[in-house]
Design a protein around this motif. Structure first.
Motif, short mmCIF file in Angstrom:
data_model
loop_
_atom_site.label_atom_id
_atom_site.label_comp_id
_atom_site.label_asym_id
_atom_site.label_seq_id
_atom_site.Cartn_x
_atom_site.Cartn_y
_atom_site.Cartn_z
N SER A 104 0.83 -1.22 0.00
CA SER A 104 0.00 0.00 0.00
C SER A 104 0.86 1.26 0.00
N GLY A 105 2.14 1.11 0.41
CA GLY A 105 3.04 2.25 0.44
C GLY A 105 3.07 3.00 1.75
N ALA A 108 11.48 5.70 11.96
CA ALA A 108 10.87 5.17 10.73
C ALA A 108 10.27 3.80 11.04
N TRP A 109 9.24 3.44 10.29
CA TRP A 109 8.65 2.10 10.49
C TRP A 109 9.65 1.02 10.10
N SER A 110 9.64 -0.07 10.82
CA SER A 110 10.59 -1.16 10.56
C SER A 110 10.45 -1.70 9.14
N THR A 111 9.24 -1.68 8.60
CA THR A 111 9.00 -2.18 7.24
C THR A 111 9.67 -1.33 6.17
N GLN A 112 10.11 -0.14 6.54
CA GLN A 112 10.82 0.70 5.57
C GLN A 112 12.20 0.14 5.22
N ILE A 113 12.57 -0.95 5.86
CA ILE A 113 13.79 -1.64 5.43
C ILE A 113 13.62 -2.10 3.99
N TYR A 118 9.45 0.53 -7.08
CA TYR A 118 8.64 0.57 -5.87
C TYR A 118 7.55 -0.49 -5.91
N LEU A 119 7.39 -1.17 -4.79
CA LEU A 119 6.53 -2.35 -4.70
C LEU A 119 5.13 -1.94 -4.27
N ARG A 120 4.25 -1.71 -5.23
CA ARG A 120 2.91 -1.23 -4.93
C ARG A 120 1.86 -2.04 -5.67
N SER A 121 0.71 -2.16 -5.01
CA SER A 121 -0.43 -2.82 -5.64
C SER A 121 -1.71 -2.26 -5.03
N ASP A 122 -2.73 -2.11 -5.83
CA ASP A 122 -4.00 -1.55 -5.35
C ASP A 122 -4.70 -2.54 -4.41
N GLY A 123 -5.51 -1.97 -3.51
CA GLY A 123 -6.39 -2.79 -2.69
C GLY A 123 -5.82 -3.22 -1.35
N PHE A 124 -4.65 -2.75 -1.01
CA PHE A 124 -4.05 -3.13 0.28
C PHE A 124 -4.19 -1.99 1.28
N PRO A 125 -4.36 -2.30 2.57
CA PRO A 125 -4.66 -1.27 3.57
C PRO A 125 -3.45 -0.43 3.95
N LYS A 126 -3.73 0.79 4.41
CA LYS A 126 -2.69 1.68 4.90
C LYS A 126 -2.26 1.30 6.32
N GLU A 127 -3.14 0.64 7.04
CA GLU A 127 -2.83 0.21 8.40
C GLU A 127 -3.46 -1.16 8.63
N LEU A 128 -2.78 -2.00 9.39
CA LEU A 128 -3.25 -3.37 9.59
C LEU A 128 -4.45 -3.42 10.52
N ILE A 129 -5.39 -4.28 10.16
CA ILE A 129 -6.56 -4.55 10.98
C ILE A 129 -6.59 -6.05 11.24
N ASP A 130 -6.86 -6.43 12.49
CA ASP A 130 -6.90 -7.85 12.82
C ASP A 130 -8.22 -8.43 12.33
N GLU A 131 -8.16 -9.15 11.23
CA GLU A 131 -9.37 -9.73 10.65
C GLU A 131 -9.57 -11.19 11.04
N GLU A 132 -8.58 -11.77 11.74
CA GLU A 132 -8.69 -13.19 12.07
C GLU A 132 -9.69 -13.45 13.17
N ILE A 133 -9.76 -12.53 14.12
CA ILE A 133 -10.68 -12.70 15.23
C ILE A 133 -11.07 -11.33 15.74
N ASP A 134 -12.29 -11.19 16.17
CA ASP A 134 -12.78 -9.92 16.70
C ASP A 134 -13.14 -10.14 18.15
N ILE A 135 -12.27 -9.68 19.03
CA ILE A 135 -12.49 -9.89 20.46
C ILE A 135 -12.83 -8.57 21.12
#
Length: 322
Positions: free
Chosen positions: A227-228, A278-283, A294-311
């Protein structure tokens, strides 16, 4: 354990998310951070902000620390108005930072000298899982301390493993962070090869995800690379600390390795290039900049959301705690 009180020290990216789950569950929570500005993050919450680690220790049954470095932990424990000045017999210190196992053992002796118990409980899974209470916890220490802390640990985490005596969980946490850091570097190179070969990076992501080359790091951190935004709420200085702690273990045990020193150097270069916050992923950006690709693709989030479980954190006296 009705009426138990918990003190939480350290409202960083991770600590804030952990403590918010304690607050939501109804735990009587007391907070301290060296940065008074962080009061804003909990100003509308049912918590008590205290003025020192000593005051925290005097007012609670269980003290939790979640801090960025072994030096920060030592300061909270040993400095004037630190934990040692407020601890009394039968209290419990739970150290949730990623830290040096030998330094933890040194501080543990001081705490135990006050008649208090010590438990280490570093977490793994990222801030997005800390937000939902779906984070994993590695625990080291005496069983009696583990049993006392377990109802609280169940509020902030999902998978909880008691790995053995004090010090072992800190070592395992450093090991897992080294693996994650290594995977991150490898993912950047894998995606770069895919792009240079003309493969759509969205399809490359999906293909890796269903393959033997998949990893938790790919499933999560690749998304914010593509997502960049790079936003994983984990900074370059912290990853440098973690891989440095792993290298210290390598040196301590006299192990001949091929990867460890290289990984340390790669992340130190990333910190020098982009800054400690800087964010660690900026490595991966280091690789992108070197290749002007630059490694980009449409449809990916700007920030991670936990979609595996909603507690939603359950009330303290719920079935989850029994």
């Amino acid at each position: 354990m009705d009426g138990i009180s918990v003190g939480f020290i350290g409202l960083g990216n991770l600590g804030l998310r952990l403590v918010l789950n304690l607050i939501k569950s109804g735990i009587n929570t007391f907070i301290y951070d060296t940065d008074d500005n962080k009061k804003e993050n909990v100003k509308d919450k049912n918590v008590t902000w205290l003025t020192s680690p000593k005051e925290i220790a005097e007012n609670v049954d269980i003290v939790i620390t979640c801090l960025p470095s072994p030096e920060a932990v030592a300061s909270v424990v040993e400095s004037k108005n630190g934990l040692l000045e407020g601890l009394r017999p039968n209290k419990l210190w739970v150290e949730m930072s990623t830290t040096d196992s030998q330094e933890l053992l040194r501080l543990a002796k001081l705490v135990e000298g006050k008649g208090s118990m010590v438990l280490e409980a570093p977490v793994s899974g990222g801030c997005h899982r800390a937000s939902t209470g779906n984070i994993s916890i590695l625990v080291g220490g005496k069983r009696i301390a583990f049993e006392k802390a377990l109802p609280i640990l169940k509020i902030v985490g999902l998978e909880i493993v008691h790995v053995g005596e004090l010090g072992k969980a800190s070592i395992l946490k450093v090991v897992t962070n080294f693996l994650a850091s290594t995977h991150l570097v490898a993912i950047g190179e894998a995606l770069m090869v895919s792009k240079k070969a003309g493969i759509d990076l969205g399809k490359a992501y999906d293909a890796i995800k269903i393959s033997s080359g998949n990893s938790f790091v790919h499933e999560t951190e690749s998304q914010v690379i593509l997502s960049g935004s790079y936003n994983v709420n984990f900074t370059m200085d912290l990853v440098c600390k973690d891989v440095g702690l792993f290298q210290k273990l390598v040196d301590t045990y006299g192990i001949k390795t091929d990867l460890s020193e290289k990984i340390v150097k790669i992340f130190e270069r990333g910190k020098t290039t982009y800054g400690s916050r800087a964010w660690s992923t900026q490595i991966v950006k280091l690789l992108e900049d070197q290749n002007c690709e630059y490694l980009r693709s449409d449809g990916f989030p700007k920030e991670l959301i936990d979609e595996e479980i909603d507690i939603t954190p359950l009330p303290f006296n719920s079935k989850k705690d029994n």
